[in-house]
Design a protein around this motif. Structure first.
Motif, PDB file in Angstrom:
ATOM      1  N   LEU A  30       0.821  -1.206   0.000  1.00 55.23           N
ATOM      2  CA  LEU A  30       0.000   0.000   0.000  1.00 55.23           C
ATOM      3  C   LEU A  30       0.859   1.262   0.000  1.00 55.23           C
ATOM      4  CD1 LEU A  30      -2.807  -1.223   2.425  1.00 55.23           C
ATOM      5  CD2 LEU A  30      -2.864  -1.144  -0.075  1.00 55.23           C
ATOM      6  N   GLY A  31       2.019   1.204   0.661  1.00 56.72           N
ATOM      7  CA  GLY A  31       2.947   2.336   0.636  1.00 56.72           C
ATOM      8  C   GLY A  31       3.500   2.579  -0.755  1.00 56.72           C
ATOM      9  N   ALA A  32       3.859   1.501  -1.448  1.00 53.97           N
ATOM     10  CA  ALA A  32       4.352   1.631  -2.824  1.00 53.97           C
ATOM     11  C   ALA A  32       3.245   2.157  -3.732  1.00 53.97           C
ATOM     12  CB  ALA A  32       4.876   0.284  -3.331  1.00 53.97           C
ATOM     13  N   GLN A  33       2.009   1.734  -3.484  1.00 51.29           N
ATOM     14  CA  GLN A  33       0.880   2.264  -4.266  1.00 51.29           C
ATOM     15  C   GLN A  33       0.748   3.767  -4.048  1.00 51.29           C
ATOM     16  OE1 GLN A  33      -3.018   0.429  -4.418  1.00 51.29           O
ATOM     17  NE2 GLN A  33      -2.169  -1.486  -3.643  1.00 51.29           N
ATOM     18  N   GLY A  42      -1.789  10.189 -13.907  1.00 49.10           N
ATOM     19  CA  GLY A  42      -2.347  10.285 -15.257  1.00 49.10           C
ATOM     20  C   GLY A  42      -3.155   9.063 -15.635  1.00 49.10           C
ATOM     21  N   SER A  43      -3.289   8.890 -16.942  1.00 49.16           N
ATOM     22  CA  SER A  43      -4.031   7.742 -17.471  1.00 49.16           C
ATOM     23  C   SER A  43      -3.471   6.445 -16.903  1.00 49.16           C
ATOM     24  CB  SER A  43      -3.917   7.714 -18.998  1.00 49.16           C
ATOM     25  OG  SER A  43      -4.512   8.859 -19.549  1.00 49.16           O
ATOM     26  N   PHE A  44      -4.346   5.601 -16.458  1.00 42.10           N
ATOM     27  CA  PHE A  44      -3.983   4.297 -15.884  1.00 42.10           C
ATOM     28  C   PHE A  44      -3.133   4.430 -14.616  1.00 42.10           C
ATOM     29  CE2 PHE A  44      -4.532   3.656 -20.474  1.00 42.10           C
ATOM     30  CZ  PHE A  44      -5.620   2.805 -20.451  1.00 42.10           C
ATOM     31  N   GLY A  45      -3.178   5.578 -13.956  1.00 38.95           N
ATOM     32  CA  GLY A  45      -2.389   5.802 -12.742  1.00 38.95           C
ATOM     33  C   GLY A  45      -2.742   4.843 -11.617  1.00 38.95           C
ATOM     34  N   ILE A  46      -4.030   4.583 -11.454  1.00 38.49           N
ATOM     35  CA  ILE A  46      -4.448   3.657 -10.393  1.00 38.49           C
ATOM     36  C   ILE A  46      -3.968   2.250 -10.722  1.00 38.49           C
ATOM     37  CG2 ILE A  46      -6.433   2.543  -9.300  1.00 38.49           C
ATOM     38  CD1 ILE A  46      -7.855   5.256  -9.402  1.00 38.49           C
ATOM     39  N   LEU A  47      -4.181   1.805 -11.960  1.00 38.81           N
ATOM     40  CA  LEU A  47      -3.727   0.472 -12.350  1.00 38.81           C
ATOM     41  C   LEU A  47      -2.217   0.340 -12.180  1.00 38.81           C
ATOM     42  CD1 LEU A  47      -4.326  -2.322 -13.514  1.00 38.81           C
ATOM     43  CD2 LEU A  47      -4.081  -1.325 -15.802  1.00 38.81           C
ATOM     44  N   LEU A  48      -1.473   1.341 -12.593  1.00 42.97           N
ATOM     45  CA  LEU A  48      -0.013   1.315 -12.445  1.00 42.97           C
ATOM     46  C   LEU A  48       0.383   1.234 -10.974  1.00 42.97           C
ATOM     47  CD1 LEU A  48       2.798   1.521 -13.743  1.00 42.97           C
ATOM     48  CD2 LEU A  48       2.586   4.018 -13.523  1.00 42.97           C
ATOM     49  N   SER A  49      -0.270   2.029 -10.133  1.00 45.39           N
ATOM     50  CA  SER A  49       0.082   2.021  -8.707  1.00 45.39           C
ATOM     51  C   SER A  49      -0.231   0.670  -8.065  1.00 45.39           C
ATOM     52  CB  SER A  49      -0.628   3.155  -7.957  1.00 45.39           C
ATOM     53  OG  SER A  49      -2.006   2.904  -7.801  1.00 45.39           O
ATOM     54  N   VAL A  50      -1.340   0.061  -8.457  1.00 42.86           N
ATOM     55  CA  VAL A  50      -1.704  -1.255  -7.903  1.00 42.86           C
ATOM     56  C   VAL A  50      -0.702  -2.317  -8.366  1.00 42.86           C
ATOM     57  CG1 VAL A  50      -3.465  -3.072  -7.896  1.00 42.86           C
ATOM     58  CG2 VAL A  50      -4.133  -0.691  -7.589  1.00 42.86           C
ATOM     59  N   CYS A  51      -0.291  -2.264  -9.618  1.00 48.49           N
ATOM     60  CA  CYS A  51       0.698  -3.230 -10.127  1.00 48.49           C
ATOM     61  C   CYS A  51       2.045  -3.071  -9.422  1.00 48.49           C
ATOM     62  CB  CYS A  51       0.867  -3.079 -11.637  1.00 48.49           C
ATOM     63  SG  CYS A  51      -0.546  -3.668 -12.589  1.00 48.49           S
ATOM     64  N   ILE A  52       2.490  -1.838  -9.254  1.00 45.83           N
ATOM     65  CA  ILE A  52       3.761  -1.598  -8.561  1.00 45.83           C
ATOM     66  C   ILE A  52       3.663  -2.080  -7.116  1.00 45.83           C
ATOM     67  CG2 ILE A  52       5.262   0.234  -7.652  1.00 45.83           C
ATOM     68  CD1 ILE A  52       4.769   1.696 -10.362  1.00 45.83           C
TER      69      ILE A  52
END
Length: 140
Positions: A30-33, A42-52
């Motif tokens: 969750l910290g990395a998110q 930006g675009s797909f920011g949430i998806l990127l944060s969840v993947c990271i």
């Protein structure tokens, strides 16, 4: 001390350490998110944060589980890669639980706090299932 008491203490200790490591992994995820989201919205920011976050949490949990929960040693580099690959494979189903809860909370409430809370609940449920899978199929 009887065998039952010794086994009970061992199990209680295992549950305590596994829970602590799950919490550490959840915090890393969750910290990395959060850090990823602060960096890029930006675009797909949430998806990127969840993947990271998922990747960071996976590595943290694998290292802790391998060393402290299962006390597992690899026979070679190839064996270590195979073990990690099985760990990742077992995590696919539990990641689906986690992501469904996180993205579901986001879709329902449209706030970061709800999304992270959904993620935390999904991670907790997923880790419960993951221990059983890892015990049987990864670190056997």
């Amino acid at each position: 001390m009887s065998t039952t008491q010794t086994a009970s203490l061992g199990r209680a200790s295992l549950v305590t350490w596994y829970t602590l490591f799950a919490l550490l992994s959840m915090a890393a995820n969750l910290g990395a998110q959060k850090l990823s989201w602060w960096t890029y919205q930006g675009s797909f920011g949430i998806l990127l944060s969840v993947c990271i976050g998922t990747g960071v949490g996976l590595v943290v949990k694998y290292v802790l589980d391998k060393a402290w929960i299962f006390r597992y040693e690899h026979r070679s580099v190839a064996h270590g890669i195979q073990t990690f690959a099985r760990y990742v494979a077992m995590g696919l189903a539990t990641t689906a639980i986690f992501w469904a809860m996180e993205f579901g909370a986001q879709a329902l409430f449209h706030t970061e706090a709800a999304r992270l809370t959904g993620g935390a609940l999904g991670l907790a449920l997923g880790y419960f299932a993951k221990y059983q899978l890892d015990k049987r199929f990864v670190f056997a």
